[in-house]
Design a protein around this motif. Structure first.
Motif, PDB file in Angstrom:
ATOM      1  N   GLY A   5       0.827  -1.220   0.000  1.00  0.00           N
ATOM      2  CA  GLY A   5       0.000   0.000   0.000  1.00  0.00           C
ATOM      3  C   GLY A   5       0.856   1.263   0.000  1.00  0.00           C
ATOM      4  O   GLY A   5       1.796   1.375   0.782  1.00  0.00           O
TER       5      GLY A   5
ATOM      6  N   THR B 144      -9.968  -5.394   8.319  1.00  0.00           N
ATOM      7  CA  THR B 144      -8.859  -4.716   7.647  1.00  0.00           C
ATOM      8  C   THR B 144      -8.537  -3.460   8.425  1.00  0.00           C
ATOM      9  O   THR B 144      -9.410  -2.603   8.615  1.00  0.00           O
ATOM     10  CB  THR B 144      -9.237  -4.301   6.214  1.00  0.00           C
TER      11      THR B 144
ATOM     12  N   LYS C 187      -6.306  -0.166   8.314  1.00  0.00           N
ATOM     13  CA  LYS C 187      -5.433   0.676   7.498  1.00  0.00           C
ATOM     14  C   LYS C 187      -4.856   1.734   8.420  1.00  0.00           C
ATOM     15  O   LYS C 187      -5.615   2.439   9.103  1.00  0.00           O
ATOM     16  CB  LYS C 187      -6.260   1.380   6.401  1.00  0.00           C
TER      17      LYS C 187
ATOM     18  N   PRO D 257     -14.623  -4.264   7.776  1.00  0.00           N
ATOM     19  CA  PRO D 257     -14.687  -5.727   7.773  1.00  0.00           C
ATOM     20  C   PRO D 257     -13.741  -6.274   6.716  1.00  0.00           C
ATOM     21  O   PRO D 257     -13.597  -5.671   5.650  1.00  0.00           O
ATOM     22  CB  PRO D 257     -16.135  -6.038   7.375  1.00  0.00           C
ATOM     23  N   TRP D 258     -13.094  -7.376   7.000  1.00  0.00           N
ATOM     24  CA  TRP D 258     -12.228  -8.032   6.017  1.00  0.00           C
ATOM     25  C   TRP D 258     -13.089  -8.619   4.904  1.00  0.00           C
ATOM     26  O   TRP D 258     -14.107  -9.242   5.175  1.00  0.00           O
ATOM     27  CB  TRP D 258     -11.406  -9.132   6.691  1.00  0.00           C
ATOM     28  N   ILE D 259     -12.696  -8.391   3.663  1.00  0.00           N
ATOM     29  CA  ILE D 259     -13.415  -8.986   2.529  1.00  0.00           C
ATOM     30  C   ILE D 259     -12.724 -10.296   2.187  1.00  0.00           C
ATOM     31  O   ILE D 259     -11.556 -10.297   1.807  1.00  0.00           O
ATOM     32  CB  ILE D 259     -13.382  -8.050   1.300  1.00  0.00           C
TER      33      ILE D 259
ATOM     34  N   GLY E 281      -5.912  -3.828  -8.263  1.00  0.00           N
ATOM     35  CA  GLY E 281      -5.662  -3.928  -6.824  1.00  0.00           C
ATOM     36  C   GLY E 281      -6.779  -3.337  -5.980  1.00  0.00           C
ATOM     37  O   GLY E 281      -6.773  -3.470  -4.756  1.00  0.00           O
ATOM     38  N   ASN E 282      -7.728  -2.676  -6.615  1.00  0.00           N
ATOM     39  CA  ASN E 282      -8.794  -2.013  -5.865  1.00  0.00           C
ATOM     40  C   ASN E 282     -10.165  -2.637  -6.071  1.00  0.00           C
ATOM     41  O   ASN E 282     -11.182  -2.041  -5.712  1.00  0.00           O
ATOM     42  CB  ASN E 282      -8.844  -0.518  -6.223  1.00  0.00           C
TER      43      ASN E 282
ATOM     44  N   ASP F  57     -11.104   0.897  -1.618  1.00  0.00           N
ATOM     45  CA  ASP F  57     -10.018   1.885  -1.549  1.00  0.00           C
ATOM     46  C   ASP F  57     -10.521   3.195  -2.151  1.00  0.00           C
ATOM     47  O   ASP F  57     -10.780   3.250  -3.356  1.00  0.00           O
ATOM     48  CB  ASP F  57      -8.806   1.345  -2.331  1.00  0.00           C
TER      49      ASP F  57
HETATM   50  N1  LIG Z   1     -11.392  -4.716   3.404  1.00  0.00           N
HETATM   51  C1  LIG Z   1     -10.473  -5.465   2.760  1.00  0.00           C
HETATM   52  N2  LIG Z   1     -10.639  -6.794   2.646  1.00  0.00           N
HETATM   53  C2  LIG Z   1      -9.719  -7.552   2.029  1.00  0.00           C
HETATM   54  N3  LIG Z   1      -8.582  -7.089   1.508  1.00  0.00           N
HETATM   55  C3  LIG Z   1      -8.346  -5.780   1.596  1.00  0.00           C
HETATM   56  C4  LIG Z   1      -9.271  -4.896   2.209  1.00  0.00           C
HETATM   57  N4  LIG Z   1      -8.751  -3.646   2.165  1.00  0.00           N
HETATM   58  C5  LIG Z   1      -7.560  -3.776   1.546  1.00  0.00           C
HETATM   59  N5  LIG Z   1      -7.305  -5.038   1.198  1.00  0.00           N
HETATM   60  C6  LIG Z   1      -6.094  -5.555   0.539  1.00  0.00           C
HETATM   61  O1  LIG Z   1      -5.005  -4.671   0.786  1.00  0.00           O
HETATM   62  C7  LIG Z   1      -4.504  -4.104  -0.426  1.00  0.00           C
HETATM   63  C8  LIG Z   1      -4.171  -2.621  -0.221  1.00  0.00           C
HETATM   64  O2  LIG Z   1      -5.343  -1.961   0.223  1.00  0.00           O
HETATM   65  P1  LIG Z   1      -5.747  -0.511  -0.310  1.00  0.00           P
HETATM   66  O3  LIG Z   1      -5.840  -0.535  -1.789  1.00  0.00           O
HETATM   67  O4  LIG Z   1      -6.954  -0.090   0.428  1.00  0.00           O
HETATM   68  O5  LIG Z   1      -4.473   0.307   0.203  1.00  0.00           O
HETATM   69  P2  LIG Z   1      -3.720   1.578  -0.385  1.00  0.00           P
HETATM   70  O6  LIG Z   1      -2.613   1.915   0.547  1.00  0.00           O
HETATM   71  O7  LIG Z   1      -4.703   2.609  -0.701  1.00  0.00           O
HETATM   72  O8  LIG Z   1      -3.076   0.987  -1.647  1.00  0.00           O
HETATM   73  P3  LIG Z   1      -2.622   1.754  -2.949  1.00  0.00           P
HETATM   74  O9  LIG Z   1      -2.341   3.168  -2.590  1.00  0.00           O
HETATM   75  O10 LIG Z   1      -1.422   0.954  -3.368  1.00  0.00           O
HETATM   76  O11 LIG Z   1      -3.792   1.587  -3.856  1.00  0.00           O
HETATM   77  C9  LIG Z   1      -5.603  -4.335  -1.458  1.00  0.00           C
HETATM   78  O12 LIG Z   1      -5.111  -4.453  -2.775  1.00  0.00           O
HETATM   79  C10 LIG Z   1      -6.258  -5.603  -0.963  1.00  0.00           C
HETATM   80  O13 LIG Z   1      -5.566  -6.736  -1.458  1.00  0.00           O
END
Ligand SMILES: Nc1ncnc2c1ncn2[C@@H]1O[C@H](COP(=O)(O)OP(=O)(O)OP(=O)(O)O)[C@@H](O)[C@H]1O
Ligand SMILES: [Mg+2]
Length: 356
Positions: A53, A69, A71, A130-132, A168-169, A180
């Protein structure tokens, strides 16, 4: 000031003000907030750590009988521009709006795809969902496309524009999920095309999906034969067309400006003509636009992957073999100019290669 500059200014002012933005109740967190804030990835409740991320540390944690999840904002976002620097705040702002929209019966069904926010605090740099339990989308079959476009329609009608529909989103756990929102921005769907107002009509929801994700997905299908890729494209375009018809009629009924309604009508007409006539020409036009735009994105962000090189290959082949057709469909520069640009792009992509 452009809408983008206005947004940056407001977000930076919010950061400087020291004000808090909180979603949900601290008491409802499955672990004490202090513990969530101090998470580093080695705790017993840790299940998985996503180091990729750019904006945040992303953890899968187990607490209160289920997976979440978490963050956590990075000290400094790895994307070195204003959009990157404000993306964590932006995500919490959008999640606050999404939470309200999801509670509105007009949007609840359409926004099923949007992950819930259980708790968030901007000042503590914490966001809990919640975790997906899902998988990245590999096929983009009809069910997945219908669910995605349903979500996009609800977002647009709700006044939110998602820019980053990259692989990835998007996840699929039996239902397409979006989670995201770092690059989702508010806009007025009755008067604006996207969050840049009316300055960039080339960007719209279907375009974002095709550019950031769908045409990369079609590349391996093309290698197996054009018929497969064309059939997949036909399915996607018909769903996009139906979505945009509904979008136009809804916006029209709400009193949208003629600028917006005419803009949508032009897009719809172009798609209809392709679907009822020369599908191959529509494919070439959209593929060219998608690969070209996404390549620029990769080069600008200095994050190039194997997919970047596949796009360059595709663009070079199109210039070699379909230049005449391209000229009839889009305004393109001289073939030699394009070839030089693509050679340079390949060189830069080698320099900025990261592993996906
Ligand atoms: N609620 C969730 N359930 C399952 N997996 C998740 C969830 N949120 C995030 N992930 C996983 O974590 C990864 C990174 O999450 P996210 O895209 O929200 O972060 P980011 O820091 O904004 O990433 P980037 O800036 O690289 O897009 C996702 O690609 C996904 O695999
Ligand atoms: Mg992401």
């Amino acid at each position: 000031m452009t809408p983008e500059q206005q947004r940056h200014r407001n977000q930076l002012a919010f950061v400087a003000s020291g004000a808090e933005l909180e979603i949900g109740e601290r008491a409802d967190c499955p672990l004490p907030l202090e513990q969530l804030v101090a998470t580093t990835g080695t705790e017993p409740y840790m299940r998985e750590y996503f180091s990729g991320g750019l904006t945040a540390h992303v953890y899968r944690i187990h607490a209160g009988g289920r997976d979440w999840t978490l963050k956590r904002a990075r000290e400094r976002c790895k994307v070195q521009n204003l959009d990157g620097q404000t993306s964590f705040l932006n995500e919490i702002q959008r999640r606050a709006e999404l939470r309200a929209l999801k509670r509105d019966p007009r949007f609840a069904t359409g926004l099923r795809a949007i992950v819930d926010t259980h708790y968030a605090s901007f000042r503590h740099g914490v966001l809990l969902s919640p975790w997906i339990d899902g998988e990245p989308v590999r096929t983009w079959d009809e069910r997945q496309l219908v669910e995605l476009f349903e979500a996009l329609l609800a977002l647009l009608l709700g006044g939110l524009f998602e820019w980053d529909l990259c692989p990835g989103n998007t996840l699929d756990d039996g239902q397409i999920r979006l989670f995201d929102f770092g690059y989702m921005y508010p806009f007025d769907p009755l008067r604006q095309f996207n969050s840049n107002g009316t300055a960039t009509p080339e960007f719209h929801a279907a375009e974002r999906f095709e550019t950031r994700q769908f045409f990369a997905h079609l590349l391996p299908l093309e290698r197996q034969g054009d018929r497969l890729a064309l059939a997949a494209f036909d399915t996607e375009k018909r769903i996009a067309l139906e979505t945009y018809r509904r979008l136009r009629s809804e916006l029209d009924a709400r009193g949208a400006s003629t600028t917006v309604v005419d803009w949508l009508s032009d897009i719809i007409t172009g798609w209809q003509q392709g679907l009822n006539g020369d599908l191959d020409a529509l494919y070439l036009r959209e593929a060219w636009r998608s690969h070209w735009l996404d390549l620029q994105d990769d080069l600008d962000g200095q994050t190039c992957t194997a997919a970047t090189f596949s796009r360059i290959d595709w663009l070079e082949q199109a210039v070699r073999e379909r230049y005449h057709d391209l000229q009839l469909l889009v305004s393109v520069e001289a073939a030699e100019t394009l070839q030089t640009k693509l050679r340079n792009a390949r060189r830069m992509a080698r320099q900025w290669q990261v592993t996906a």
